[in-house]
Structure formats: structure tokens, C-alpha cells
Design an enzyme around this catalytic site. Structure first.
Site, PDB file in Angstrom:
ATOM      1  N   TYR A  98       0.830  -1.210   0.000  1.00 13.83           N
ATOM      2  CA  TYR A  98       0.000   0.000   0.000  1.00 13.83           C
ATOM      3  C   TYR A  98       0.863   1.257   0.000  1.00 13.83           C
ATOM      4  CZ  TYR A  98      -4.284  -2.661   0.689  1.00 13.83           C
ATOM      5  OH  TYR A  98      -5.348  -3.502   0.512  1.00 13.83           O
ATOM      6  N   GLU A 140      -7.863  -7.517   5.525  1.00 21.63           N
ATOM      7  CA  GLU A 140      -6.980  -8.541   4.970  1.00 21.63           C
ATOM      8  C   GLU A 140      -6.219  -9.276   6.071  1.00 21.63           C
ATOM      9  OE1 GLU A 140      -4.838  -6.189   2.087  1.00 21.63           O
ATOM     10  OE2 GLU A 140      -6.765  -5.672   1.158  1.00 21.63           O
TER      11      GLU A 140
END
Length: 398
Positions: A98, A140
Site C-alpha cells: 500500500y 486482509e
């Protein structure tokens, strides 16, 4: 929740960002792949990059998330986040990635919007990004924990123990663990990712629904060969059809996916088209294996009986359920399916009982039409669940 200082900035700039989001995401991916070519080679779907679907999906998710932060500040778009997180987990995405996305995305925003990106604007959209990213990382992390794997370590070898032609363009593969560990549990409707080592050295990944019930020592996927219609043939599906035989070993992820059969006694509607039948098969197989007696209505649409993958298996599973009904539509029914209707799905004569839970899978136009009709007839939006094969271009419309 957005901070008080960011709300007016995001509200004022959302139209401009939304208008430019297509250019931003296109530039973002170009910058990302220039810096990290291995991501295009070994992680991202090259076909979806080439036709622009991945760019549109990313643009839709960012715009939808920002809009929801403004319109419903006390609620999170959990359905959207769940679909994305499950797909990310099936690819083995890690939290560090990310940061890479953030770097190149914000470089693209600054380049496309230029002087409009003041420090205040940059800070506000930075907050939007990390609210979405951190929410996804949290989901996640939970998915990895539930799968009993460390972050990103979702892959394992599985041997092909059976190959079967299910239609002219669909073949099923039964997979058995090749590492002396039992097959991982899953919920009916979920999928796995499959890595394919292609002739050019790339490692392309695709998702395939598990098409048989859980609780066995093996897993089954069904792969439709993607061909024609003005687009390049699917490189992974074509490779699997041409090259994968019994005895081969594939690299397969743990099961993920948020389209999963709810364990209750309420009535069900399972509506599919084409290869979208695969998660519905797992649900029907599970219902039959567990002796479920809940009311089940099955709707399926296909081009012709010969193109209907797992046709006889689906008919047999429906017959095994005490309160199940099948409604078939074929564009070309011919003489092989006298019980089917000709043309496209029409739900007008279908009974929709109270408490109905709906699962949809198939081409997006099919799902959009069926969902719209169900909503028009009073089925609550939160009772309608769906799976998209490919980037979720529906995100901004839910």
C-alpha cells in the site's frame, strides 16, 4: 471518518478529482509498472490492464469511497471493502504494498491536477487514501488469520488428479494438496487464485470459483476458455485448457471470497448466467450434502444446452433437494431442453417470498438487470449478493 478540516476540502475537490480520475489512474499504473515491472509480469492481470478495466475499477473504488465518506460519515462501505480485501488476500497482497501504491498514485494526482493540488488538498486526499488503505489492511489481516497463513503467504502446490470437459469451452480440474497438508476449508461460493507460468516467463494469476462443496479431501475449479468477441483470447484460461493435464502441479491460493452461502433456513434464489454457474454448483452441492430442506429457486441463463457447463450435474443436484425449483433460459434452446424458455431471463412469473436471500453470478449486464428487477419487486438491497469475475466495475453503482 474524515477529519473536520478535510471534509470541506474533499467535498470541494471531489468533482475535479472525479472528472480526472481516469487520467490519474492510467498515469498511476504507468508510473507503478515503470518502477516495478515485476508487478505487471507476476501480479496484475495483463489483460485487464490492456483493456482498461483495472483502471476503471480502481477509479470507481476511490471515487465511491470518497463519496461515501462525505455522504455517510458514520458508516463504512463494508461490502465494497470486503470484495476488494478478499481479492487482495487471494493474491497475497501485503501491507507494505500500500505504501508503493500511495507513492505512485499521489505522484500521478500531482501531475494530472498540477497547481490545483495545494498542500491542503494533498493532505485531505492523503487522508482519504489511508482511511481506505488501513481499512483494507485490517480486513486482509483478519482474512489471513482466518486462513491460518501469515500475511501474503497464501500459496501452496496442488496436483491435478482429474480433468473433465464440461462444455466445448469449459473444463474442470480436481486438485489435491501436493504438500501433505489437508485441503483448506472454505464456504460454498468462494474462489481460489491460480498461478500460471506462461511461455514468456511471466507468472499470471486468475481467480476461479470452487465448483464443488467443501468437506472433501480435494478442491474443484472450472475454467472457461475466454475467446473472441473482439478482444484477445484469455491468456491464462487458454494456457490451462491447452497445457494442464492429470499429474501436473499448480500453485493455488487459500480460498477467499465474500460470496458465501449463509447458513440459515430462509428461502434462496441462486441466479447465474454462463460460467457464473460455478459458485452456485458449490452451494447446491453443499445443500444436497447436508440434507437442507430450505426453499431454493435456481435461475440459469446460457447460450444453448451444449454451452451450459455442468448442466446434468446441476439438474441432478436440484432433483436431490426436496424444495428446489429450476428456471432455465437459453438463447438457442433447440430440442435438447424442452423445459427451458427461449431468450433472456424474465423474473416476472417468479415467486419472491419474504426473507429471500439472493446470490448472483454472471456477466455484469445480466447481474445488473436481475438485481434491478429484484429491487423493483421489493427485495432489499442488502439481501442481494454477487460475484464479479474480473475487476469490479460495479463498485461505484452499489
Amino acid at each position: 471518518m474524515l477529519s473536520e478540516q478535510s471534509v470541506p476540502v474533499v467535498r470541494a475537490t471531489l468533482p475535479a478529482v472525479g472528472a480526472a480520475i481516469g487520467d490519474i489512474t492510467e498515469l498511476f499504473y504507468r508510473k507503478l509498472f515503470d518502477a516495478h515491472p515485476e508487478l505487471l509480469r507476476d501480479l496484475f492481470n495483463r489483460g485487464n490492464q490492456a483493456n482498461g478495466e483495472q483502471q476503471r475499477a480502481l477509479a470507481g473504488s476511490i471515487a465511491a469511497f470518497a463519496g461515501m465518506l462525505l455522504e455517510r460519515p458514520d458508516a463504512r462501505p463494508d461490502a465494497m471493502l470486503s470484495r476488494i480485501a478478499h481479492k487482495h488476500a487471494s493474491l497475497g497482497i501485503t501491507s507494505d504494498q500500500y505504501k508503493i501504491v500511495h507513492r505512485h498514485l499521489f505522484a500521478a494526482i500531482a501531475e494530472v491536477l498540477g497547481d490545483a493540488v495545494t498542500p491542503e488538498v494533498a493532505a485531505a486526499w492523503d487522508e482519504v487514501y489511508w482511511l481506505m488503505a488501513n481499512a483494507l489492511v485490517a480486513v486482509e489481516a483478519r482474512l489471513y488469520q482466518e486462513a491460518q497463513v501469515t500475511e501474503g503467504e497464501v500459496w501452496r502446490p496442488m496436483e491435478v488428479v482429474e480433468r473433465r470437459e464440461e462444455s466445448p469451452d469449459a473444463v474442470s480440474f480436481v486438485l489435491r494438496p501436493a504438500d501433505d497438508r489437508p485441503a483448506q476449508p472454505f464456504r460454498p461460493g468462494q474462489y481460489v487464485s491460480v498461478q500460471s507460468q506462461l511461455p514468456d516467463g511471466s507468472r499470471q494469476i486468475r481467480q476461479y470459483s470452487l465448483s464443488a462443496a467443501p468437506g472433501r479431501s480435494d478442491l474443484r475449479i472450472t475454467v472457461k476458455r475466454v475467446q473472441g468477441d473482439g478482444q484477445p483470447d484469455g491468456e491464462v484460461s487458454s494456457w490451462l485448457h491447452a497445457n494442464t493435464r492429470v499429474g501436473d502441479v499448480l500453485t493455488v491460493s487459500a480460498p477467499f471470497g465474500d460470496l458465501a452461502l449463509a447458513e440459515d433456513d430462509g428461502p434462496l434464489l441462486l441466479a447465474s448466467a454462463g460460467i457464473g454457474v460455478t459458485p452456485m454448483l458449490a452451494m447446491l452441492d453443499h445443500l444436497a450434502a447436508t440434507g437442507a430442506d430450505r426453499p431454493v429457486t435456481v435461475v440459469h441463463a446460457d447460450r444453448a444446452p451444449a454451452d451450459h457447463a455442468h448442466r446434468q450435474e446441476q439438474l441432478d443436484l436440484i432433483r436431490a433437494l426436496p424444495d428446489a425449483r429450476l428456471h432455465l433460459w437459453y438463447e438457442e434452446p433447440g430440442d435438447a431442453a424442452p423445459e427451458a424458455s427461449a431468450g433472456r431471463v424474465d423474473l416476472d412469473g417468479l415467486e419472491l417470498p419474504e426473507g429471500l436471500t439472493v446470490y448472483l453470478c454472471g456477466p455484469v449486464p445480466f447481474m445488473r438487470a436481475v438485481r434491478g428487477e429484484l429491487l423493483r419487486r421489493g427485495v432489499p438491497a442488502d439481501a442481494i449478493h454477487y460475484e464479479v469475475f474480473g475487476p469490479d466495475l460495479w463498485l461505484g453503482r452499489q
